[in-house]
Write an enzyme that holds these catalytic residues in place. Structure first.
Site, PDB file in Angstrom:
ATOM      1  N   CYS A 245      13.015  10.543   9.034  1.00  0.00           N
ATOM      2  CA  CYS A 245      12.759   9.976  10.363  1.00  0.00           C
ATOM      3  C   CYS A 245      13.995   9.991  11.254  1.00  0.00           C
ATOM      4  O   CYS A 245      13.884  10.074  12.482  1.00  0.00           O
ATOM      5  CB  CYS A 245      12.229   8.559  10.242  1.00  0.00           C
TER       6      CYS A 245
ATOM      7  N   GLU B 291       8.478  14.884  17.284  1.00  0.00           N
ATOM      8  CA  GLU B 291       9.042  14.851  15.937  1.00  0.00           C
ATOM      9  C   GLU B 291       8.357  15.901  15.061  1.00  0.00           C
ATOM     10  O   GLU B 291       7.161  15.806  14.786  1.00  0.00           O
ATOM     11  CB  GLU B 291       8.869  13.457  15.322  1.00  0.00           C
TER      12      GLU B 291
ATOM     13  N   LYS C  28       0.846  -1.197   0.000  1.00  0.00           N
ATOM     14  CA  LYS C  28       0.000   0.000   0.000  1.00  0.00           C
ATOM     15  C   LYS C  28       0.875   1.238   0.000  1.00  0.00           C
ATOM     16  O   LYS C  28       1.744   1.391   0.855  1.00  0.00           O
ATOM     17  CB  LYS C  28      -0.930   0.043   1.212  1.00  0.00           C
TER      18      LYS C  28
ATOM     19  N   GLU D 288       9.375   0.511  11.225  1.00  0.00           N
ATOM     20  CA  GLU D 288      10.408   1.556  11.210  1.00  0.00           C
ATOM     21  C   GLU D 288       9.667   2.868  11.402  1.00  0.00           C
ATOM     22  O   GLU D 288       8.954   3.341  10.521  1.00  0.00           O
ATOM     23  CB  GLU D 288      11.181   1.525   9.890  1.00  0.00           C
TER      24      GLU D 288
END
Length: 548
Positions: free
Chosen positions: A349, A446, A239, A315
């Site tokens: 990230c 973040e 996806k 992850e």
């Protein structure tokens, strides 16, 4: 000779970028075709941030949109519902194309195709050598279509063309060759037993792998997931992120051109709550791999557990410390810290988003970091020499601006930047905060944008404690000329990757993943193969054995 020169130039650019040195004017052969048939990056006057850098008319992308339908069982098809959704150009917010919107019914069809391809099809039954040859042909096709793939990625994502074409695409082709090489080297063991039995340990493909990739590195994440899954003999339902569906469909088409049997890789574009949730909770999916936010990772893990307890690799997010000691070469440290944070518009990230600087060099570092940020070239990512394009979409754009406001409101010093750039698209000024305190929101969460937070420290033990005081543990950077200090920090920091005097080095063989809430499992390298293999012990009695 020309091809060799191109590879050398591209390799040089990769080295400069990965080492954190400026790559604004690389000697790289152009990837764009002009009307007269010659090749060259689009010329234009480059303007720094804070001026009219993004006021020029957007450059027309040198690629046409290809497939926009779902890929199921080797064919591009409409969604069962007939629905589509727009994918947008982040330079303008305008629609690039309308893409088929898959949901649970389409996931069912894709999983059924992948299951049949695994249970009955040729892929797991091929010789490993033949699988490797298909992956090698795929790598060749990636190189052949390098410019079109890069342009499509830039158009749909906003990253610079130079980054996509000369850094990411060569890495992807290399990674596919790496896993092609592993295909015929996955083998079991014969182990001794304490009784007269012949014991084999077999490593078998896990089956149907559900894979969900993010929008910040669509092509790279396609490769990181599909490469090891196919090398291990599995089939895939992937996806895409709803923000960036186009490049994965192009890649899947090339895979089939390379000889991949139908049903082995299926691609469904759609949204998380519908297509993503259906894939994670599907009873006939044997394993899920996800890259994205930590909060979404929790949902993926819960859905996987509630369904058939399928194994999950994740992850996830990061808030990586970048530690600069007082013995550092400050000019080099400034450049490397700048690269560690602002690379890919800060949408990375493992970005070095907590810059810890020793108090003896703190003021100098802040001033030089400000000067470097003011020189950063922001603009159309198709323009040669641009270092920073737009953020992915309005949601991320507004989220970053809210974090910047939070930093100001909490008392951090806004050194430079802090606002949007231009009146069209999702451009944000390179932003730096100093005097950041550990309890501030911009220090804890973040941001995923071009916002550098600089912290002051005065003691090695202090910075270790503060660097580890995060729910994340994806990566860390250490900048020092003292070997003892480097050894202490690399062992003390609780992170899956620690870069010493470098940052964002992503070799195909280097495992990548996080500690704590940055994820479970590793991608790339031999470790990634383990995600897609099951271990089986086979025990057979031995009579009249000559030896045990």
């Amino acid at each position: 000779m020309a091809a060799a020169a191109t590879r050398r130039a591209a390799s040089s650019l990769v080295s400069r970028c990965l080492l954190g040195r400026p790559a604004a004017s690389p000697a790289v052969p152009s990837a764009f075709r002009r009307a007269d048939g010659t090749r060259g990056l689009v010329p234009g006057v480059l303007q720094r941030f804070g001026t009219a850098a993004v006021a020029e008319e957007p450059i027309s992308p040198p690629v046409k949109v290809g497939e926009t339908k779902l890929l199921i069982n080797g064919k591009f098809v409409d969604a069962v519902s007939g629905k589509t959704f727009p994918t947008l150009d982040p330079r303008t917010g305008e629609v690039i194309a309308h893409v088929a919107e898959g949901d649970a019914k389409d996931i069912d069809l894709a999983v059924a195709a992948a299951r049949k391809a695994f249970d009955e099809g040729p892929w797991p039954r091929m010789t490993a050598y033949e699988r490797s040859r298909i992956l090698l042909r795929f790598a060749d096709l990636i190189e052949k279509h390098n410019d079109d793939l890069a342009a499509l990625e830039t158009w749909d994502n906003g990253k610079t063309f130079e980054q996509a074409a000369h850094i990411e695409l060569p890495m992807i082709a290399r990674l596919m060759r790496y896993y092609a090489g592993w295909s015929d080297k996955i083998h079991g063991l014969v182990v001794p037993a304490d009784s007269p039995h012949h014991v084999q340990v077999l490593y078998e493909p896990i089956g149907v792998a559900g894979q969900i990739i993010p929008w910040n590195f669509p092509l790279l994440m396609f490769a990181w997931k599909v490469g090891p899954a196919l090398a291990s003999g599995n089939t895939v339902v992937l996806k895409t992120a709803e923000q960036t569906p186009l490049s994965a469909l192009y890649m899947a088409k090339l895979l089939h051109e390379a000889g991949l049997p139908e049903g082995v890789v299926n691609v469904v574009s759609g949204f998380g709550p519908t297509a993503g949730a259906a894939l994670a909770s599907h009873m006939d999916v044997d394993k899920v791999a996800f890259t994205g936010s930590t909060d979404t990772g929790k949902i993926i893990m819960e859905l996987s557990a509630r369904s058939n307890l399928k194994p999950v690799t994740l992850e996830l997010g990061g808030k990586s410390p970048f530690i600069i000691m007082d013995d550092a070469d400050i000019d080099h440290a400034v450049e490397l810290a700048h690269f560690a944070l602002f690379f890919n518009q800060g949408q990375c990230c493992c970005a070095g988003s907590r810059t810890f600087v020793h108090e003896r060099v703190y003021d100098e570092f802040v001033e030089k970091s400000k000067a470097r940020a003011l020189k950063r070239v922001v603009g159309d990512p198709f323009r040669k020499g641009v270092e920073q394009g737009p953020q992915i979409d309005d949601e991320q754009f507004n989220k970053i601006l809210r974090y910047i406001k939070s930093g100001v409101d909490s008392g951090a010093t806004l050194v430079t930047g802090g606002d949007k750039l231009g009146d069209k698209g999702y451009y944000i000024q390179p932003t730096i905060f100093s005097d950041v305190q550990d309890g501030m929101k911009i220090a804890q969460e973040e941001i995923f944008g071009p916002v550098q937070s600089i912290f002051k420290f005065n003691d090695l033990n202090e910075v270790i404690k503060r660097a580890n005081a995060s729910r994340y543990g994806l990566a860390a950077g250490v900048f020092t000329n003292n070997l003892g200090t480097a050894n202490t920090l690399t062992r003390a920091l609780r992170a899956g990757t620690v870069w010493v005097n470098c940052f964002d080095i992503f070799d195909a063989a280097i495992p990548f993943g996080g500690y704590k809430m940055s994820g479970i499992g590793r991608e790339k390298g031999i470790d990634s193969l383990k995600n897609y293999l099951q271990t089986k012990a086979v025990v057979t009695p031995i009579k009249n054995a000559a030896w045990l």
